[in-house]
Design a protein around this motif. Structure first.
Motif, short mmCIF file in Angstrom:
data_model
loop_
_atom_site.label_atom_id
_atom_site.label_comp_id
_atom_site.label_asym_id
_atom_site.label_seq_id
_atom_site.Cartn_x
_atom_site.Cartn_y
_atom_site.Cartn_z
N LEU A 72 -8.80 -3.38 -3.11
CA LEU A 72 -8.30 -1.74 -2.68
C LEU A 72 -8.01 -1.70 -1.27
O LEU A 72 -8.76 -2.45 -0.33
CB LEU A 72 -9.42 -0.88 -3.09
CG LEU A 72 -9.68 -0.73 -4.72
CD1 LEU A 72 -10.65 0.25 -4.82
CD2 LEU A 72 -8.31 -0.30 -5.27
N PRO A 73 -6.93 -0.99 -0.82
CA PRO A 73 -6.81 -0.89 0.75
C PRO A 73 -7.89 -0.15 1.41
O PRO A 73 -8.44 0.67 1.01
CB PRO A 73 -5.35 -0.15 0.57
CG PRO A 73 -5.60 0.65 -0.54
CD PRO A 73 -6.07 0.00 -1.63
N VAL A 133 -4.10 -2.29 8.19
CA VAL A 133 -4.22 -2.16 6.87
C VAL A 133 -4.52 -3.56 6.24
O VAL A 133 -4.03 -4.58 6.76
CB VAL A 133 -2.80 -1.65 6.16
CG1 VAL A 133 -3.35 -1.27 4.71
CG2 VAL A 133 -2.40 -0.41 6.87
N ARG A 134 -5.35 -3.69 5.19
CA ARG A 134 -5.78 -4.79 4.62
C ARG A 134 -6.41 -4.43 3.23
O ARG A 134 -6.69 -3.31 2.84
CB ARG A 134 -6.88 -5.54 5.51
CG ARG A 134 -8.15 -5.06 5.46
CD ARG A 134 -9.26 -5.83 6.37
NE ARG A 134 -10.43 -5.31 6.11
CZ ARG A 134 -11.30 -5.60 7.11
NH1 ARG A 134 -11.08 -6.40 7.88
NH2 ARG A 134 -12.57 -5.27 7.08
N LEU A 135 -6.21 -5.43 2.32
CA LEU A 135 -6.90 -5.22 0.93
C LEU A 135 -8.30 -6.04 1.11
O LEU A 135 -8.38 -7.19 1.61
CB LEU A 135 -6.02 -5.89 -0.01
CG LEU A 135 -4.77 -5.45 -0.38
CD1 LEU A 135 -4.07 -6.09 -1.52
CD2 LEU A 135 -4.73 -3.75 -0.48
N ARG A 183 -12.16 2.03 7.04
CA ARG A 183 -12.17 3.45 6.39
C ARG A 183 -11.38 3.42 5.14
O ARG A 183 -10.42 2.62 4.95
CB ARG A 183 -11.47 4.40 7.12
CG ARG A 183 -12.37 4.41 8.64
CD ARG A 183 -11.80 5.61 9.72
NE ARG A 183 -12.37 5.74 10.89
CZ ARG A 183 -12.33 6.68 11.79
NH1 ARG A 183 -11.36 7.78 11.35
NH2 ARG A 183 -12.61 6.66 12.88
N ARG A 184 -11.58 4.16 4.13
CA ARG A 184 -10.89 4.32 2.91
C ARG A 184 -10.65 5.63 2.48
O ARG A 184 -11.32 6.57 3.03
CB ARG A 184 -11.80 3.68 1.72
CG ARG A 184 -11.88 2.26 1.71
CD ARG A 184 -12.45 1.48 0.41
NE ARG A 184 -12.45 -0.07 0.50
CZ ARG A 184 -12.87 -0.54 -0.70
NH1 ARG A 184 -12.99 0.15 -1.74
NH2 ARG A 184 -12.81 -1.76 -0.51
N VAL A 216 0.86 -1.14 -0.08
CA VAL A 216 0.00 0.04 0.09
C VAL A 216 0.95 1.33 0.06
O VAL A 216 1.99 1.24 0.49
CB VAL A 216 -1.09 0.03 1.13
CG1 VAL A 216 -0.16 0.07 2.43
CG2 VAL A 216 -1.80 1.03 1.19
N LEU A 217 0.76 2.23 -0.65
CA LEU A 217 1.14 3.57 -0.78
C LEU A 217 0.83 4.43 0.68
O LEU A 217 -0.32 4.72 0.90
CB LEU A 217 0.87 4.49 -1.92
CG LEU A 217 1.77 3.99 -3.39
CD1 LEU A 217 1.45 4.91 -4.31
CD2 LEU A 217 3.36 4.06 -2.83
N LEU A 218 1.85 4.87 1.26
CA LEU A 218 1.85 5.72 2.47
C LEU A 218 2.53 6.97 2.33
O LEU A 218 3.87 6.80 2.13
CB LEU A 218 1.68 5.00 3.58
CG LEU A 218 1.00 4.03 4.03
CD1 LEU A 218 1.41 3.26 5.20
CD2 LEU A 218 -0.55 4.47 4.37
N CYS A 219 2.04 7.98 2.75
CA CYS A 219 3.20 9.33 2.77
C CYS A 219 3.80 9.06 4.05
O CYS A 219 3.42 8.20 4.97
CB CYS A 219 2.18 10.77 2.74
SG CYS A 219 1.38 10.89 4.32
#
Length: 416
Positions: free
Chosen positions: A392-393, A385-387, A408-409, A368-371
């Motif tokens: 989608l994450p 986190v999960r898909l 939450r998304r 997953v992409l995270l800042c």
């Protein structure tokens, strides 16, 4: 001394008066009157300090300077003592109208300091008449302007009193200021203290500061719902992000023959069991959870050792989100996937949902992409986190935030 004694008695009488009984009109009038008297008393004090300095009283008392003597005599801070001596000298040699205005309470101490600073900075070619005229303009303006605004007005005062020389003087002052700022530029990074903090200090010239501000401003805003960082914290994170982006580009020159990189040395059991500490190449120590976070993406290369110190892995490429895998991750997530975050892909790291040290694979279904900010949140604040079934994450908040654990998304990047 008799006059001062009588003034002291009058002040004592005022101090013994209960102000709660005053009407609002009398309360405000009394406040104005006290402020004016305060400035007038300071004018008397500054005249005394200037005379003390002129007589070299401090040396006779064994002090190295009037400011040092004043600090001990009046039990004030060293900075306040220096400013008092400096203002007393400036009023003595500056335009007489400033000292007179302070003695009448027409200007305040800080306003008088601004006016003397401005007039002292005027070019010698301006002449005494122009300097006196500028001082009078600023004294008159002090009725309406606080010190900061008065200083800004002072920067243009020559255009009011001597426009024929103002433009040339402004250009000369600007040129000198630019040269001075360029000569004084520096950045210092201290060694980490016992609290784990590294102090960053420095000065930049206006051009360099504009470049830094232009780079930081777009990414130093709040990064979505729940971002409670202060503006200073956001700017600090943005500075680190800009440096990480520079490392991403590969355009930085080699450092000692190596590509610029950060190396983390950690015992393999520490990384897996999350017990113990790790070490950066500069000797700074990190918690294992921090190491697990920074080890997720390509910009930090872990040097993993066995118990005997034998190198087992240095930047193992199969765990890095690069090439086609990175592009696929960007296409799927569109940027930081944390709920409410608007950070674009270039400011985001690839994060292993199941950490690679725990056997997690480097693949799209485990990524997953995270800042940088939300990367830390996920590693340290209990988010999961999960898909989802649609690939989608989605994020499960910690129990203290949402006991129901409702997934939450991020809808910012137009995902369903």
């Amino acid at each position: 001394m008799d006059v001062l004694a009588r003034a002291g008695e009058a002040i004592s009488s005022c101090a013994d008066t209960s102000v709660w009984a005053l009407s609002e009109e009398d309360l405000l009038a009394a406040l104005d009157a006290v402020h004016v008297l305060e400035q007038r008393l300071v004018a008397v004090k500054l005249a005394l300090v200037r005379e003390v300095d002129g007589r070299a009283v401090a040396g006779g008392h064994g002090a190295s300077s009037t400011a040092v003597w004043l600090r001990d005599r009046l039990r004030v801070g060293a900075g306040a003592a220096r400013r008092t001596v400096g203002l007393a000298a400036a009023l003595d040699v500056g335009p007489a109208v400033v000292a007179q205005a302070l003695a009448r309470g027409v200007v305040g101490v800080e306003q008088a300091r601004v006016i003397t600073d401005v007039t002292a900075a005027l070019p010698a070619s301006a002449g005494v008449e122009v300097v006196d005229k500028a001082a009078q303009v600023l004294v008159d303006a002090a009725v309406d302007f606080e010190p900061g605004a008065l200083r800004r007005l002072g920067e243009r005062v020559l255009f009011h009193v001597a426009p024929q020389i103002a433009e040339q003087a402004e250009l000369a002052a600007l040129t000198a200021a630019e040269a001075r700022a360029h000569d004084r530029r520096h950045v210092t990074l201290s060694s980490p203290g016992s609290d784990g903090q590294v102090r960053l200090t420095g000065r930049l010239d206006a051009e360099s500061a504009a470049v830094v501000r232009a780079a930081l401003d777009p990414i130093s805003g709040p990064s979505g719902v729940g971002d409670d960082r202060s503006p200073g914290q956001r700017r600090a994170d943005a500075l680190a992000d800009v440096c990480r982006l520079a490392l991403h580009t590969g355009a930085l020159p080699d450092n000692g023959g190596d590509r610029p990189q950060v190396v983390v040395t950690v015992d393999l059991d520490t990384l897996r069991e999350r017990v113990g500490t790790a070490t950066l190449d500069g000797g700074e120590r990190l918690t294992p959870e921090t190491v697990r976070r920074v080890a997720c993406d390509a910009q930090v290369l872990p040097a993993v050792l066995d118990g005997a110190g034998q190198v087992l892995d240095l930047g193992r490429q199969r765990r890095l989100f690069t090439g086609p895998l990175r592009r696929a991750l960007v296409l799927r997530d569109g940027g930081c996937a944390f709920p409410g975050c608007d950070r674009p892909p270039r400011w985001s790291d690839g994060h292993h949902i199941v950490h690679w040290a725990d056997g997690g694979q480097t693949c799209l279904t485990n990524a997953v992409l995270l800042c940088r900010y939300h990367h830390r949140v996920v590693h340290h604040d209990g988010w999961q986190v999960r898909l989802a079934a649609d690939g989608l994450p989605e994020f499960l908040p910690p129990a203290w935030l949402d006991p129901t654990g409702q997934p939450r998304r991020n809808h910012y990047h137009r995902r369903c």
